[in-house]
Design a protein around this motif. Structure first.
Motif, PDB file in Angstrom:
ATOM      1  N   SER A  58       0.824  -1.210   0.000  1.00  0.00           N
ATOM      2  CA  SER A  58       0.000   0.000   0.000  1.00  0.00           C
ATOM      3  C   SER A  58       0.856   1.257   0.000  1.00  0.00           C
ATOM      4  N   TYR A 104      -7.151   1.486  -4.062  1.00  0.00           N
ATOM      5  CA  TYR A 104      -6.720   0.109  -3.815  1.00  0.00           C
ATOM      6  C   TYR A 104      -5.679   0.023  -2.708  1.00  0.00           C
ATOM      7  N   SER A 108      -6.264  -2.626   0.425  1.00  0.00           N
ATOM      8  CA  SER A 108      -5.517  -3.820   0.011  1.00  0.00           C
ATOM      9  C   SER A 108      -5.424  -4.875   1.106  1.00  0.00           C
ATOM     10  N   GLY A 152      -4.158  -1.663 -10.431  1.00  0.00           N
ATOM     11  CA  GLY A 152      -4.450  -1.385  -9.029  1.00  0.00           C
ATOM     12  C   GLY A 152      -4.757  -2.627  -8.212  1.00  0.00           C
ATOM     13  N   PRO A 153      -5.808  -3.389  -8.556  1.00  0.00           N
ATOM     14  CA  PRO A 153      -6.142  -4.573  -7.764  1.00  0.00           C
ATOM     15  C   PRO A 153      -5.114  -5.691  -7.905  1.00  0.00           C
ATOM     16  N   ALA A 156      -2.111  -4.633  -5.625  1.00  0.00           N
ATOM     17  CA  ALA A 156      -2.529  -4.560  -4.229  1.00  0.00           C
ATOM     18  C   ALA A 156      -2.676  -5.936  -3.603  1.00  0.00           C
ATOM     19  N   THR A 157      -3.021  -6.941  -4.392  1.00  0.00           N
ATOM     20  CA  THR A 157      -3.234  -8.291  -3.866  1.00  0.00           C
ATOM     21  C   THR A 157      -1.990  -9.161  -3.951  1.00  0.00           C
ATOM     22  N   ASN A 453     -13.002  -2.796 -10.856  1.00  0.00           N
ATOM     23  CA  ASN A 453     -13.214  -1.756  -9.843  1.00  0.00           C
ATOM     24  C   ASN A 453     -13.995  -2.288  -8.643  1.00  0.00           C
ATOM     25  N   ARG A 455     -14.476  -3.096  -4.398  1.00  0.00           N
ATOM     26  CA  ARG A 455     -13.843  -4.020  -3.461  1.00  0.00           C
ATOM     27  C   ARG A 455     -13.728  -5.428  -4.032  1.00  0.00           C
ATOM     28  N   LEU A 458     -10.634  -6.967  -6.003  1.00  0.00           N
ATOM     29  CA  LEU A 458      -9.538  -7.647  -5.321  1.00  0.00           C
ATOM     30  C   LEU A 458      -9.746  -9.155  -5.331  1.00  0.00           C
TER      31      LEU A 458
END
Length: 471
Positions: A58, A104, A108, A152-153, A156-157, A453, A455, A458
């Protein structure tokens, strides 16, 4: 961060300015070996990145967003030069890239596993872990924002990413990747490979080590991408465009609706998947509504997006401009609509050197005309009337697309019916086009498969592992 192919000689792809046809840069035409090398390096980087604490991931995303915001003007100028949109729109898109990364980064670490206990099965745990190497193929119309939606996702994951930008608008993506690298993103976590869809896109779609592929583009290309990806059973997300309908009811705020129609159609020269592409206006207010949009459009300044006060730039390519003009001419020649304003390549002068097309309004359009059925990626706004809500909803749904629709009214029952009966992944009420990163984005029918996009994005990049423990 190493971007694109290695040091060996490569054929170069010229990047053109849509406003005047000048060459503003070159990128390597990557080979299949380049794509394979990128996947290999991303796979090697996955081991460490997937084990990096979510808080540290993050921090890198937050820092990247901060750097992008600080460099917003220079990035926006680059985006306008290669894509064509007005600098104001480019500034907003770069800010959108930063906002998506910030979103994100903020969530995350918010997806823990599930736990339960059963007298029959013992302890039940569902753990979530990253997939591995993911890939994305992105278009030229909103390259910065769509890049953020993809990476982004994924980042982040704890996944790694190989991204193929459009061959006609790759420069901003490369610059943004540089900011991520400078913010501490480890080498090879994000790889960008430039080149053609036939070579790089095909290589990524068929590669057995890529576990997820996200594609944004046309329906025909999306179908081909899905067929290429199918034998390796990779997760596939397809965002394939739309033919968004706008329904303007008799009680709508006329000025707000007209302003929404003009901004929702002519933003980015009409080259947006969620742009308003068909307007159905109640017959009682049709005359006033059409006069309003004509007046608003008449004030447009058309020109190079870097010039002050420009409202609409050129289409991205000459081929796209000619295709849009052909659709307009076919509508008129077949007596399926009339040109109220526009319908010409340019108004002379310097505009002739670029891919300019004047903002066009078509009236009395037959609901069955191709311009009302297919996706027209350009500044053409077809308008027709309706007498009942049933008629408007039927016409809005009478297309193979189902990305977005909007209804403009203050009647609660009309809103309720529109929300329930319109076949689209996004329903706007008294607005159109705006999409915050917090909500899912995607469509029904031929508009694609899956959602980006929000939540749940993710979760798309996490594998669930069920663990049953007998104490």
């Amino acid at each position: 961060m190493k971007i694109g192919p290695g040091d060996e000689p490569h054929e170069q792809i010229s990047v053109l300015n849509p406003a005047d046809g000048s060459i503003i840069g070159e990128v390597p035409a990557g080979t299949r070996q380049d794509a394979d090398n990128a996947v290999l390096l991303a796979r090697e980087a996955f081991s460490s990145w997937s084990r990096t604490d979510a808080t540290n991931r993050s921090k890198i995303l937050f820092t990247s967003a901060e750097r992008v915001r600080a460099d917003q003007k220079e990035l926006a100028v680059l985006l306008t030069r290669e894509q064509g949109k007005p600098i104001r729109e480019s500034m907003n898109e770069i800010a959108g890239f930063a906002r998506v990364l910030e979103y994100y980064a903020s969530i995350s670490g918010s997806l823990p596993g599930d736990y339960g206990k059963s007298s029959s099965y013992g302890h039940m745990v569902v753990a979530r872990q990253p997939l591995g190497v993911c890939a994305a193929i992105i278009p030229w119309n909103m390259p910065a924002l769509i890049m953020a939606w993809k990476i982004g996702p994924v980042l982040a994951t704890g996944n790694t990413m190989v991204l193929k930008p459009s061959k006609t608008a790759p420069l901003t993506c490369i610059a943004l990747a540089g900011h991520l690298s400078a913010s501490g993103l480890p080498e090879d976590v994000l790889k960008i490979v430039t080149g053609t869809g036939e070579v790089i896109g095909k290589s990524l779609a068929t590669h057995p080590d890529i576990r997820s592929l996200s594609f944004t583009g046309s329906v025909d290309t999306g179908i081909r991408v899905a067929s290429l990806a199918a034998p390796t059973l990779k997760k596939t997300i397809l965002e394939l465009g739309g033919s968004d309908a706008m329904i303007v009811c008799h009680d709508a705020d006329l000025k707000a609706a007209a302003k929404g129609a003009v901004s929702g159609r002519f933003f980015n020269c009409g080259q947006t998947c969620t742009a308003i592409k068909r307007v159905f206006v109640h017959e009682q207010i049709a005359g006033s509504f059409i006069n309003e949009i004509k007046e608003l459009t008449s004030r447009f300044k058309i020109g190079n997006g870097l010039e002050s006060g420009v409202d609409m730039g050129p289409l991205h390519t000459r081929r796209q401009r000619d295709l849009v003009h052909e659709i307009v001419r076919n509508t008129i020649d077949s007596d399926m609509g009339q040109v109220l304003t526009g319908g010409v390549l340019s108004d002379a002068g310097s505009l002739n050197s670029g891919n300019f097309y004047m903002p066009t309004i078509l009236t009395d359009v037959d609901p069955d005309a191709p311009v009302m059925k297919e996706e027209v990626f350009g500044p053409v706004l077809p308008v027709t009337t309706f007498s009942t809500l049933d008629e408007a909803i039927d016409h809005a749904n009478a297309t193979r697309f189902g990305l977005g629709s909007s209804v403009w009214t203050h009647d609660a029952r009309t809103i309720s019916r529109a929300i329930e009966e319109l076949n689209a992944g996004i329903i706007w009420v008294n607005q159109h086009l705006r999409i915050p990163p917090e909500v899912p984005f995607g469509g029904m029918k031929s508009s694609g498969i899956g959602r980006e996009n929000g939540r749940n994005a993710l979760l798309s990049y996490l594998e669930e592992k069920t663990i049953l423990i007998n104490p």
